[in-house]
Design an enzyme around this catalytic site. Structure first.
Site, PDB file in Angstrom:
ATOM      1  N   LYS A 128       0.854  -1.198   0.000  1.00  0.00           N
ATOM      2  CA  LYS A 128       0.000   0.000   0.000  1.00  0.00           C
ATOM      3  C   LYS A 128       0.890   1.248   0.000  1.00  0.00           C
ATOM      4  O   LYS A 128       1.886   1.285   0.729  1.00  0.00           O
ATOM      5  CB  LYS A 128      -0.903  -0.026   1.243  1.00  0.00           C
ATOM      6  CG  LYS A 128      -1.930   1.099   1.300  1.00  0.00           C
ATOM      7  CD  LYS A 128      -2.851   0.942   2.511  1.00  0.00           C
ATOM      8  CE  LYS A 128      -3.962   1.968   2.537  1.00  0.00           C
ATOM      9  NZ  LYS A 128      -4.888   1.805   3.678  1.00  0.00           N
ATOM     10  N   SER A 173      -9.858   1.741   2.761  1.00  0.00           N
ATOM     11  CA  SER A 173      -9.007   2.526   1.897  1.00  0.00           C
ATOM     12  C   SER A 173      -7.928   1.708   1.175  1.00  0.00           C
ATOM     13  O   SER A 173      -7.333   2.210   0.227  1.00  0.00           O
ATOM     14  CB  SER A 173      -8.311   3.617   2.723  1.00  0.00           C
ATOM     15  OG  SER A 173      -7.442   3.046   3.687  1.00  0.00           O
ATOM     16  N   SER A 187     -10.117  -0.575   7.038  1.00  0.00           N
ATOM     17  CA  SER A 187      -9.567  -0.440   5.689  1.00  0.00           C
ATOM     18  C   SER A 187      -8.830  -1.641   5.128  1.00  0.00           C
ATOM     19  O   SER A 187      -8.454  -1.635   3.969  1.00  0.00           O
ATOM     20  CB  SER A 187      -8.628   0.761   5.626  1.00  0.00           C
ATOM     21  OG  SER A 187      -9.385   1.914   5.407  1.00  0.00           O
TER      22      SER A 187
END
Ligand code: GLN
Length: 491
Positions: free
Chosen positions: A79, A158, A182
């Site tokens: 990420k 997210s 998330s």
């Protein structure tokens, strides 16, 4: 070309060990898939050169008979919230568009030390704020799954890029971060396993901060075993993070014994929300039945303050975010816009650098922390956070684990819920309480919706009891036999 023996960490570990293919071959296959699936917009930065170099190094280690790490030669995605030395780290924001960290986050360093190969940095909601991966400055991510109506769907957020990448077969595994859901919610939307460890299990050092008392890194994988292998490499006590906890790190893979006989599973009655859809209710009941058939004992429990969790989260998280994001002032990091005065430069930089959702959170955060409202909002939210934690502590006196749905719905179309932030915040209703209490939790793909989309079930365990989480996760996974790959899957 990629095949079934290469699509999980567990399988790749075997394939590499038995010299069925080299890390270079494996990595090249994944690079091809990453490049041919750019329409998903799962990556912000692709790092094929780094990947090829690390893959070659891994092959050399193996050929020499050198000591190998537990993820040696396995290609993964990171990420874009984790600082990676010499590689752009944007947190999905314009304000960090050109930021190249001179250091490596502890979690990515640990993975590197374990021999993992970085394919690239995945797309995400800006500063990890969102549930649909639509707030990224680098554009929305598409879910590889489609409904029968064939609309483009969100991957959740997210960590939407990390989830979409694994689900579409563009990386063997990935890492995400979870502040209020998330990792778990996008895992549910994309049909993969997403695990949030206990707060303090993984170091936050070098991870761009959103809400420091909640942020936690975790693995996003195709299987529960893969999550155990990956967490093993990620977790560490770290002097550079004062909230990192010095506790024994057990062998997580050994926890996958399939034996849950006699263990008690709490079913929190407050999670049966009004208006919860029939398909989610049925899925939840199927989960209870699977665990019962495997010898566990379901117990109805009460977590009385559940209804305050979401409003509490949406005070605490923005408050911390408003403070953490104060550092982006055009002086030390990233973007700088010009201005006639220092104040004007700050205003122009922050106005241009942050997107709408981030600005909204900063406004809410500064408001609830302001002198006149601090007691009414922030202090009250902190008190509620304690009550929510106490609910869990009380309930865990009589159960070993809890089972709930991960999210109130399957993935939705990218045009939905966009103009109503409250609707968007509702996505986290089942994941946020465990975040506020710092507990480990995991989403396991458990079935398909009426529209043929993945749905996850959610297990919550006691602090630092990831072993019980993996044990139950393994049983759920086997019972669910979720063998779904999205239509565009690379294999
Ligand atoms: N969707 C939640 C939010 O927008 C959770 C985000 C997260 O866990 N990073 O705050």
């Amino acid at each position: 070309m990629l095949n079934k023996d290469m699509d999980t960490i567990t399988a790749a570990r075997e394939g590499l060990k038995n010299r069925e293919y080299s890390s270079l071959e494996l990595t090249k296959s994944y690079i091809e898939l990453m490049e041919s699936n750019r329409h998903l917009n799962a990556f912000i930065t692709e790092t094929p050169d780094i990947a090829l170099k690390r893959a070659e190094e891994s092959d050399v280690r193996r050929a020499k008979g050198a000591e190998l790490g537990s993820m040696d030669g396995i290609p993964i995605a990171i990420k874009d919230l984790f600082c990676t030395e010499g590689v752009g780290t944007t947190a999905g924001s314009r304000i960090l568009e050109n930021f190249i960290p001179p250091y490596e986050s502890t979690v990515t360093q640990n993975l590197r030390n374990a021999g993992a190969v970085m394919l690239g940095k995945t797309n995400m909601d800006e500063f990890a704020m969102g549930s649909a991966n639509v707030t990224s400055y680098f554009g929305p991510v598409k879910n590889a799954w489609r409904s029968s109506g064939q609309k483009d769907l969100v991957p959740g957020g997210s960590s939407g890029g990390s989830a979409a990448a694994v689900s579409a077969g563009l990386a063997v595994g990935s890492i995400g971060s979870d502040t209020g859901g998330s990792i778990r919610q996008p895992a549910s939307f994309c049909g993969i396993v997403g695990m949030k460890p206990t707060y303090g299990r993984c170091s936050r050092w070098g991870m761009v901060a959103f809400a420091s008392s909640l942020d936690q890194a975790g693995p996003m994988t195709k299987s529960v075993r893969d999550a155990a292998i990956m967490l093993q490499s990620m977790a560490s006590f770290d002097l550079k993070d004062s909230t990192s906890v010095k506790s024994v790190i057990p062998n997580f893979e050994l926890a996958l014994t399939s034996n849950i006989k006699g263990l008690r599973v709490g079913i929190p009655k407050e999670y049966r929300l009004d208006g919860l859809s029939e398909e989610i209710k049925q899925l939840w009941q199927r989960g209870v039945d699977w665990l019962t058939q495997a010898g566990a004992i379901p117990v109805e429990i009460s977590l009385p303050h559940t209804k305050y969790a979401l409003p509490t989260y949406y005070i605490v998280a923005p408050a911390e975010a408003s403070s953490n994001l104060a550092r982006y002032d055009g002086v030390r990091y990233g973007l700088r816009e010009t201005g006639q005065s220092l104040d004007e430069m700050y205003e122009n930089t922050r106005g241009a650098g942050f997107g709408e959702e981030v600005r909204r959170r900063i406004m809410i955060g500064t408001y609830v922390l302001s002198a006149g409202y601090y007691d009414a909002y922030y202090v009250k939210a902190m008190k509620l956070r304690t009550l929510i934690l106490q609910d869990f502590q009380e309930a865990f006196k009589s159960v070993d684990i809890m089972l709930t749905p991960t999210a109130p719905s399957a993935a939705f179309a990218s045009s939905e819920k966009m103009d109503d932030p409250i609707q968007m915040y509702m996505n986290d209703v089942f994941t946020v309480p465990a975040s506020l209490a710092g507990l480990p939790a995991m989403s396991i793909p458990s079935g398909l919706s009426d529209e043929g989309l993945p749905l996850g079930l959610h297990l919550i365990a006691k602090p630092f009891d990831e072993e019980t989480l993996f044990r139950f996760g393994g049983v759920m996974e086997e019972a669910a036999d979720f063998n779904g790959n999205p239509p565009c899957f690379g294999i």
